[in-house]
Design a protein around this motif. Structure first.
Motif, PDB file in Angstrom:
ATOM      1  N   UNK A   1      -5.992 -26.592  29.461  1.00 54.60           N
ATOM      2  CA  UNK A   1      -6.552 -25.278  29.146  1.00 54.60           C
ATOM      3  C   UNK A   1      -7.689 -25.343  28.122  1.00 54.60           C
ATOM      4  N   UNK A   2      -7.795 -26.458  27.425  1.00 52.44           N
ATOM      5  CA  UNK A   2      -8.699 -26.516  26.276  1.00 52.44           C
ATOM      6  C   UNK A   2     -10.169 -26.472  26.697  1.00 52.44           C
ATOM      7  N   UNK A   3     -10.572 -27.346  27.607  1.00 50.54           N
ATOM      8  CA  UNK A   3     -11.994 -27.433  27.957  1.00 50.54           C
ATOM      9  C   UNK A   3     -12.540 -26.133  28.541  1.00 50.54           C
ATOM     10  N   UNK A   4     -11.876 -25.502  29.513  1.00 52.03           N
ATOM     11  CA  UNK A   4     -12.408 -24.227  30.021  1.00 52.03           C
ATOM     12  C   UNK A   4     -12.513 -23.160  28.935  1.00 52.03           C
ATOM     13  N   UNK A   5     -11.545 -23.129  28.023  1.00 50.54           N
ATOM     14  CA  UNK A   5     -11.576 -22.127  26.957  1.00 50.54           C
ATOM     15  C   UNK A   5     -12.724 -22.376  25.987  1.00 50.54           C
TER      16      UNK A   5
ATOM     17  N   UNK B   1       0.708 -18.842  19.564  1.00 55.94           N
ATOM     18  CA  UNK B   1       0.691 -18.024  20.771  1.00 55.94           C
ATOM     19  C   UNK B   1      -0.668 -17.459  21.112  1.00 55.94           C
ATOM     20  N   UNK B   2      -1.434 -17.032  20.118  1.00 57.56           N
ATOM     21  CA  UNK B   2      -2.596 -16.223  20.457  1.00 57.56           C
ATOM     22  C   UNK B   2      -3.908 -16.652  19.819  1.00 57.56           C
ATOM     23  N   UNK B   3      -3.878 -17.635  18.938  1.00 58.71           N
ATOM     24  CA  UNK B   3      -5.096 -17.987  18.242  1.00 58.71           C
ATOM     25  C   UNK B   3      -5.455 -16.928  17.215  1.00 58.71           C
TER      26      UNK B   3
ATOM     27  N   UNK C   1      -8.313 -21.290  18.755  1.00 62.99           N
ATOM     28  CA  UNK C   1      -7.653 -21.151  20.040  1.00 62.99           C
ATOM     29  C   UNK C   1      -6.162 -21.432  19.844  1.00 62.99           C
ATOM     30  N   UNK C   2      -5.320 -20.971  20.758  1.00 63.08           N
ATOM     31  CA  UNK C   2      -3.876 -21.101  20.547  1.00 63.08           C
ATOM     32  C   UNK C   2      -3.425 -22.546  20.327  1.00 63.08           C
ATOM     33  N   UNK C   3      -2.670 -22.736  19.272  1.00 64.19           N
ATOM     34  CA  UNK C   3      -2.201 -24.077  18.954  1.00 64.19           C
ATOM     35  C   UNK C   3      -1.232 -24.611  19.990  1.00 64.19           C
ATOM     36  N   UNK C   4      -0.571 -23.737  20.718  1.00 65.98           N
ATOM     37  CA  UNK C   4       0.382 -24.176  21.727  1.00 65.98           C
ATOM     38  C   UNK C   4      -0.311 -24.947  22.843  1.00 65.98           C
TER      39      UNK C   4
END
Length: 222
Positions: A64-68, A13-15, A54-57
């Motif tokens: 969502x991965x690249x921007x984060x 959920x939250x990393x 980063x969140x595993x979900x």
């Protein structure tokens, strides 16, 4: 590197961040890799490395991965001399690789964690013969319901099983550890999906190789 690792549900959920006080290198990783990366860091005594997950979900939301990662790298540059991204492409369609090249940071080679755990060369050699195969890692064996069953609605609409997996033939459990309880969980997942079961022990595969260059502490920015 003695901080306790949050459980898989927290990482989903939250990393999380597991920091070393003398760290000069940062690993930005998918939360699904936290246990394996921490094991590598502890085994090698790499106290100069901080792991930030980063969140595993986001395994289910690759957009969502690249921007984060871009945001996290930008924020961390002033603190760390080196940043390593512990993701493969992971469904980003090449966007993460392009972002890492633009930012000047290294990442794990390969299409996804199933490939680099088995070894990218080995996985590629039989990929065409296993297009009807569903893969699990240690993390996904633990979190099958949270990442597969519930997101796909199979807990509420079991009739969708045939729609999603009717063309699959087997489930391959790529095991990072020798754990009888996890093997049983993985076998149970195959049974629930109506698939034959195969276990392959991979260890950490290319993940361990990718992290080897981090062995030497880097000087912090001045």
């Amino acid at each position: 590197m003695t901080a306790p690792l949050p459980d898989d549900a927290t990482l989903t959920q939250s990393g999380a961040e597991i920091a070393a006080p003398t760290a000069s290198i940062l690993i930005l990783a998918c939360g699904a890799l936290a246990r394996e990366i921490l094991a590598i860091l502890r085994t090698n005594g790499w106290s100069h490395v901080t792991l930030q997950c980063l969140p595993a979900i986001w395994h289910n939301h690759p957009e969502r991965i690249t921007p984060a990662i871009e945001k996290a790298v930008t924020e961390a540059r002033a603190t760390y001399s080196q940043i390593f991204v512990a993701y493969a492409d992971c469904g980003t369609g090449g966007q993460l690789e392009a972002a890492c090249a633009r930012l000047g940071v290294e990442m794990i080679a390969g299409p996804h964690c199933y490939s680099f755990f088995e070894g990218n060369d080995a996985f590629a050699a039989h990929a065409e013969d296993e297009i009807t195969t569903f893969y699990l890692t240690d993390f996904l064996a633990r979190q099958f319901d949270a990442f597969v069953w519930t997101p796909l609605g199979l807990d509420r609409y079991p009739q969708l099983l045939e729609t999603y997996f009717g063309h699959y033939e087997k489930l391959v459990y790529l095991a990072q550890t020798d754990d009888d309880a996890l093997t049983k969980k993985a076998r149970d997942c195959a049974t629930r999906m109506g698939l034959t079961f195969e276990r392959r022990f991979t260890g950490y595969g290319d993940l361990a190789t990718a992290l080897e260059p981090l062995a030497a502490p880097a000087a912090k920015p001045g």
